[in-house]
Design an enzyme around this catalytic site. Sequence first.
Site, mmCIF file in Angstrom:
data_model
loop_
_atom_site.group_PDB
_atom_site.id
_atom_site.type_symbol
_atom_site.label_atom_id
_atom_site.label_comp_id
_atom_site.label_asym_id
_atom_site.label_seq_id
_atom_site.Cartn_x
_atom_site.Cartn_y
_atom_site.Cartn_z
ATOM 1 N N HIS A 243 0.814 -1.220 0.000
ATOM 2 C CA HIS A 243 0.000 0.000 0.000
ATOM 3 C C HIS A 243 0.847 1.269 0.000
ATOM 4 O O HIS A 243 0.360 2.331 0.369
ATOM 5 C CB HIS A 243 -0.916 0.003 1.243
ATOM 6 C CG HIS A 243 -1.946 -1.088 1.214
ATOM 7 N ND1 HIS A 243 -2.263 -1.858 2.304
ATOM 8 C CD2 HIS A 243 -2.721 -1.558 0.213
ATOM 9 C CE1 HIS A 243 -3.201 -2.733 1.982
ATOM 10 N NE2 HIS A 243 -3.494 -2.577 0.713
ATOM 11 N N HIS A 244 2.117 1.155 -0.416
ATOM 12 C CA HIS A 244 2.955 2.364 -0.373
ATOM 13 C C HIS A 244 2.443 3.413 -1.329
ATOM 14 O O HIS A 244 2.729 4.596 -1.183
ATOM 15 C CB HIS A 244 4.422 2.032 -0.682
ATOM 16 C CG HIS A 244 4.665 1.678 -2.115
ATOM 17 N ND1 HIS A 244 4.232 0.502 -2.674
ATOM 18 C CD2 HIS A 244 5.275 2.353 -3.113
ATOM 19 C CE1 HIS A 244 4.571 0.476 -3.952
ATOM 20 N NE2 HIS A 244 5.199 1.584 -4.247
ATOM 21 N N LYS B 128 -2.860 -2.241 -7.806
ATOM 22 C CA LYS B 128 -3.234 -2.559 -9.193
ATOM 23 C C LYS B 128 -2.727 -3.942 -9.575
ATOM 24 O O LYS B 128 -1.614 -4.329 -9.207
ATOM 25 C CB LYS B 128 -2.568 -1.509 -10.095
ATOM 26 C CG LYS B 128 -2.937 -1.582 -11.537
ATOM 27 C CD LYS B 128 -4.110 -0.694 -11.861
ATOM 28 C CE LYS B 128 -4.654 -0.942 -13.242
ATOM 29 N NZ LYS B 128 -5.378 -2.221 -13.359
ATOM 30 N N LYS C 211 6.837 -4.343 -10.565
ATOM 31 C CA LYS C 211 6.565 -3.994 -11.962
ATOM 32 C C LYS C 211 6.139 -2.529 -12.076
ATOM 33 O O LYS C 211 6.652 -1.779 -12.902
ATOM 34 C CB LYS C 211 5.437 -4.912 -12.467
ATOM 35 C CG LYS C 211 5.264 -4.942 -13.943
ATOM 36 C CD LYS C 211 4.066 -5.789 -14.337
ATOM 37 C CE LYS C 211 4.211 -7.249 -13.968
ATOM 38 N NZ LYS C 211 3.150 -8.085 -14.576
ATOM 39 N N LYS D 200 -3.129 -8.587 -6.942
ATOM 40 C CA LYS D 200 -3.507 -9.600 -7.928
ATOM 41 C C LYS D 200 -4.728 -10.337 -7.419
ATOM 42 O O LYS D 200 -4.937 -10.433 -6.204
ATOM 43 C CB LYS D 200 -2.365 -10.607 -8.118
ATOM 44 C CG LYS D 200 -2.432 -11.347 -9.422
ATOM 45 C CD LYS D 200 -1.935 -10.469 -10.530
ATOM 46 C CE LYS D 200 -1.689 -11.171 -11.805
ATOM 47 N NZ LYS D 200 -0.738 -10.414 -12.624
ATOM 48 N N SER E 127 -2.718 0.302 -18.723
ATOM 49 C CA SER E 127 -3.806 0.366 -17.731
ATOM 50 C C SER E 127 -3.767 1.710 -17.002
ATOM 51 O O SER E 127 -4.803 2.305 -16.703
ATOM 52 C CB SER E 127 -3.655 -0.739 -16.677
ATOM 53 O OG SER E 127 -4.203 -1.939 -17.136
HETATM 54 N N1 GLU Z 1 -2.315 -8.695 -15.559
HETATM 55 C C1 GLU Z 1 -1.370 -7.788 -16.101
HETATM 56 C C2 GLU Z 1 -0.031 -7.964 -15.421
HETATM 57 O O1 GLU Z 1 0.280 -8.986 -14.867
HETATM 58 C C3 GLU Z 1 -1.882 -6.363 -16.133
HETATM 59 C C4 GLU Z 1 -2.149 -5.736 -14.809
HETATM 60 C C5 GLU Z 1 -2.842 -4.383 -14.882
HETATM 61 O O2 GLU Z 1 -3.020 -3.856 -15.963
HETATM 62 O O3 GLU Z 1 -3.208 -3.892 -13.819
HETATM 63 O O4 GLU Z 1 0.813 -7.105 -15.488
#
Ligand code: GLU
Length: 470
Positions: free
Chosen positions: A63-64, A69, A93, A105, A361
């Site tokens: 939560h930083h 996402k 990422k 996730k 995204s």
């Molecule tokens: N599922 C994709 C990933 O592993 C996209 C995640 C997203 O767009 O939030 O990067």
Amino acid sequence: MASHYSFFESVERNFDKAAPFTKIEKGILNQIKACNSVYRMKFPVRVNGKIEVIEAYRVQHSHHKLPVKGGIRYSMDVNQDEVMALASLMTFKCAIVNVPFGGAKGGIKIDPRKYSEYDLEKITRRYTAELVKKNFIGPGIDVPAPDYGTGAREMSWIVDTYNSLRPGEVDAMGCVTGKPVTQGGVRGRTEATGLGVFYGIKEMCNDADVMKMLGMEAGLDGKKVVIQGLGNVGYNAAKFFQDAGALIVGVAEYEGSIADASGINIDKLMAYRKKNGSIVGFKGTNKLKDNTAALELPCDILIPAALENVIDKKNAKRIKAKIIGEAANGPITPEADVILNKKGICVVPDMFLNAGGVTVSYFEWLKNLSHVRYGRMEKRYSESTNSKFVASIEKMTGQKFSAKQKSRLIQGPEEADLVYSGLEDTMISSYDEIRSIWMRSKRIEDMRTAAFVASINKVGLSYMELGIFP
Ligand code: GLU
């Protein structure tokens, strides 16, 4: 499991390898590694007259930065450890591509091929309702997206369910990304992950020093590429490589693998598979031993684009690629990583290479919050400025452009142009950042460690800036 370590432990191991090269103190490192919230749910859904209890997860790793996402996958392999690993990869990422989100996730343990569209819709809507109940979804809280086994269709069910449970929320469209364009999506999101893979590898192949180090010629033209997995990511990556002059010499899918040293036309292969239900038997190709054999073909670039752990300590010794581009999340086990490193194979890590999806995204989320399509404000203005430039050049040189040249020079940017350009710039900047850390010290042996160093420093710094450690 092909590794001694669970998937989450593998991510932790890679993290630990990089941590000593960062400036972050131990306590904060421990906090960055931990998964902040793990929500496991079970809910009933009536399928074909019978009640089925569905197992599902949403993990918020860090939560930083908010919102968090990450995608939602539908697969029988979904379990808590896997979702935790994938959520933590999302944190790193987002950090590596400077997308201001924490990682998350989700997963539903189902085989989507076994359900009708109607049942999938029921499951997706119920899952969304569970997330709403616990405040695990929202444009400023947690924003899901597609992943393995899901796509724009599922995202449109999610946004619709969210909208009906939270009426009147002005930014509700930003509660999920990867939506169809007609439902608040952004042009370019579908192909974004594959395109990001292509931009990332292209940048590396244009890096003459690195290519020399790997004993390869610079450039993509004529490079031999093998693709594992022809889903959204694998197909799009293959298509962009092919269009840039590379040869797709092998393809692996769950029904089998095929090879053709003279190059496989990816669109014709897709059409063949649609008609025949398999890639095996496609004209001009050889059928290989099994569905992973293509991974071991001699090639320049191997792109695993399906699930985790496909390259393990057993098959790593037999890999003959020079570069492995991780389009999937976690396709290489830590033991395999060591073997590949020793063989001098360069692994381009998932957290960088498949970040194109979350990057676009981010563009979609910004579009939803700003309630305006990219290019709407500036397209005509750019065109009128460009027209003036073209007219001045014609006047100065006394020469006229053809109508075709003129329209190309004048044309203002469309949404897709801006998205592609933003993505390309993001992948190039991240590549440069990782490369400079990788080249800085001989002790940073591989690109994965360099990418982790960059990400950990960024996440650590924002924890410190939050000032939550009195
Ligand atoms: N599922 C994709 C990933 O592993 C996209 C995640 C997203 O767009 O939030 O990067």
